[in-house]
Design a protein around this motif. Structure first.
Motif, PDB file in Angstrom:
ATOM      1  N   VAL A  95       1.419   9.090   5.343  1.00  0.00           N
ATOM      2  CA  VAL A  95       2.082   9.238   6.634  1.00  0.00           C
ATOM      3  C   VAL A  95       3.227  10.251   6.542  1.00  0.00           C
ATOM      4  O   VAL A  95       3.395  11.118   7.411  1.00  0.00           O
ATOM      5  N   ALA A  96       4.038  10.151   5.481  1.00  0.00           N
ATOM      6  CA  ALA A  96       5.152  11.090   5.313  1.00  0.00           C
ATOM      7  C   ALA A  96       4.649  12.525   5.145  1.00  0.00           C
ATOM      8  O   ALA A  96       5.224  13.463   5.698  1.00  0.00           O
TER       9      ALA A  96
ATOM     10  N   ASP B 257       0.841  -1.195   0.000  1.00  0.00           N
ATOM     11  CA  ASP B 257       0.000   0.000   0.000  1.00  0.00           C
ATOM     12  C   ASP B 257       0.883   1.254   0.000  1.00  0.00           C
ATOM     13  O   ASP B 257       1.154   1.853   1.045  1.00  0.00           O
ATOM     14  N   TRP B 258       1.340   1.666  -1.181  1.00  0.00           N
ATOM     15  CA  TRP B 258       2.232   2.815  -1.283  1.00  0.00           C
ATOM     16  C   TRP B 258       1.525   4.116  -0.922  1.00  0.00           C
ATOM     17  O   TRP B 258       2.169   5.078  -0.503  1.00  0.00           O
ATOM     18  N   ARG B 259       0.220   4.160  -1.040  1.00  0.00           N
ATOM     19  CA  ARG B 259      -0.534   5.372  -0.689  1.00  0.00           C
ATOM     20  C   ARG B 259      -0.461   5.647   0.817  1.00  0.00           C
ATOM     21  O   ARG B 259      -0.418   6.806   1.238  1.00  0.00           O
ATOM     22  N   TRP B 260      -0.435   4.584   1.603  1.00  0.00           N
ATOM     23  CA  TRP B 260      -0.325   4.739   3.058  1.00  0.00           C
ATOM     24  C   TRP B 260       0.998   5.406   3.418  1.00  0.00           C
ATOM     25  O   TRP B 260       1.041   6.329   4.242  1.00  0.00           O
ATOM     26  N   ALA B 261       2.083   4.946   2.805  1.00  0.00           N
ATOM     27  CA  ALA B 261       3.405   5.504   3.100  1.00  0.00           C
ATOM     28  C   ALA B 261       3.467   6.985   2.724  1.00  0.00           C
ATOM     29  O   ALA B 261       4.006   7.812   3.478  1.00  0.00           O
ATOM     30  N   ILE B 262       2.932   7.338   1.568  1.00  0.00           N
ATOM     31  CA  ILE B 262       2.925   8.742   1.136  1.00  0.00           C
ATOM     32  C   ILE B 262       2.096   9.600   2.084  1.00  0.00           C
ATOM     33  O   ILE B 262       2.483  10.721   2.445  1.00  0.00           O
TER      34      ILE B 262
END
Length: 401
Positions: A171-172, A164-169
């Motif tokens: 949070v950052a 889930d790359w959207r989650w990482a973006i």
């Protein structure tokens, strides 16, 4: 009568600044960290994958040159400039959630993020050096350590978020936004100096002042290898591991190693700062350059071999590749007029990141032509150049002392 709140002291201000720096710089390698997950969901050409990473460097150079030539770090309250840029960078990064991955808008967002981060990293250095002179090596080392941990965090977020790359973006972006607001609570130190007017000639110190010029030269040698290693070591390590484990395990191991190598540099940077104020900033820089250059060569020699051996070499390389960075910035601050230090440190980073734009873009191309070990050997040339510059600066300082 209610007494006015007391301004934060040195320790509190530096703690706030470090937290804000970690949060803001978490945006830097965001696209590189989540790129494998993006490409599994969307078709992104190799050239556009490279543009997503190098656009940050290009944007940073453009932003840093603008800030330096306008003298903004020395003319404005650096806390407000930091806050404004961090919040805006968070919004630019969050736009990746609604733009086509690898598309023109996504690449433009990464460029904007890099430009705005030029108001975070070097401006944070301006705030830090205002809190001391005798312990300046440690102060800058702490801040660059925070920068490094922030830069490493996207790899950790990518691991925690899984596919889930959207989650990482998300949070950052939230972290950077909060960091921008947090820095407003920091104080300015007793050695902080500001310039009341625009002085284009302030940048001339970079060439006219020989000590500043040599510090710049050492920094460029250091930057020759730094961001190329940071940006691509995860991918390179996963390729090295593929002969010993499955592809998915190799990718996960490469990500974890990239985080560990970058974070190790952040820790070593703080340790180097402690010794720099005792044995000399030039000496610490020379030692770090020798070890990092040796680490690059050792990684080249062990590439594709037993993973444990390659891991050790990369961790040593990662730990040694950063402590000199803080000392180059501290040396520029030491040898610059106080009211020009912010602009000159910003200009220093602009030149360094202009170089990284080339090296980050060229690294995967050269790896295809020469192999990854060949690229690592080329990276070791930078530390050699930096060592020469620091020896000259050290001899110059000893003659005039």
């Amino acid at each position: 009568m209610i007494p006015a709140p007391q301004a934060p002291g040195k320790k509190s201000s530096l703690a706030i600044l470090m937290a804000a720096q970690i949060s803001g710089m978490s945006l830097w390698f965001m696209s590189a960290a989540v790129l494998p997950d993006m490409t599994s969901e969307f078709s992104i050409s190799a050239s556009r994958q490279a543009f997503l990473s190098s656009a940050v460097q290009a944007g940073f150079v453009a932003g840093a040159l603008c800030f330096a030539f306008l003298g903004l770090p020395d003319r404005l309250d650096p806390r407000r400039l930091f806050a404004l840029c961090a919040v805006a960078a968070a919004l630019a990064n969050a736009s990746l959630l609604v733009s086509m991955p690898g598309g023109d808008l996504a690449i433009a967002a990464r460029f904007a993020t890099g430009a705005l981060l030029a108001g975070v990293y070097p401006v944070g250095l301006k705030i830090a050096v205002g809190w001391g002179k005798e312990d300046r090596g440690l102060l800058v080392g702490m801040l660059v350590g925070a920068l490094t941990i922030g830069s490493a965090s996207p790899h950790l977020l990518a691991i925690l978020g899984g596919a889930d790359w959207r989650w990482a973006i998300s949070v950052a972006s939230l972290a950077a936004f909060a960091g921008g607001l947090l820095v407003l609570a920091a104080g300015l130190g007793p050695y902080h100096a500001s310039s009341g007017r625009f002085q284009l000639r302030a940048i001339g110190e970079a060439w006219m002042n020989r000590k500043v010029r040599l510090a710049y030269a050492g920094y460029l040698g250091h930057m020759w290898e730094l961001y190329a290693m940071w940006a691509w070591i995860g991918l390179a390590a996963s390729i090295s591991f593929q002969g010993w484990m499955g592809d998915s395990e190799a990718v996960a191991a490469g990500r974890l190693l990239a985080f560990g190598a970058i974070a190790a540099g952040g820790i070593a940077c703080i340790i180097g700062g402690v010794f720099a104020d005792r044995v000399g900033k030039e000496t610490v820089a020379i030692i770090a350059l020798i070890v990092s250059g040796s680490g690059a060569i050792a990684t080249a020699l062990t590439f594709g071999g037993p993973p444990w051996l390659t891991v050790i070499c990369i961790l040593i390389w990662g730990a040694a590749i950063l402590p000199d960075s803080a000392q180059f910035s501290a040396l520029v601050a030491d040898h610059s007029p106080p009211d020009k230090a912010g602009s000159l440190m910003t200009f220093q980073t602009a030149l360094g990141f202009a170089l990284t734009f080339v090296t980050v873009q060229a690294t995967p191309v050269l790896a295809g032509l020469l192999s990854w070990p060949g690229v690592f050997l080329i990276m070791s040339i930078g530390p050699l150049f930096g060592i020469f510059a620091m020896l000259r600066l050290k001899s110059l300082a000893s003659v005039r002392s």
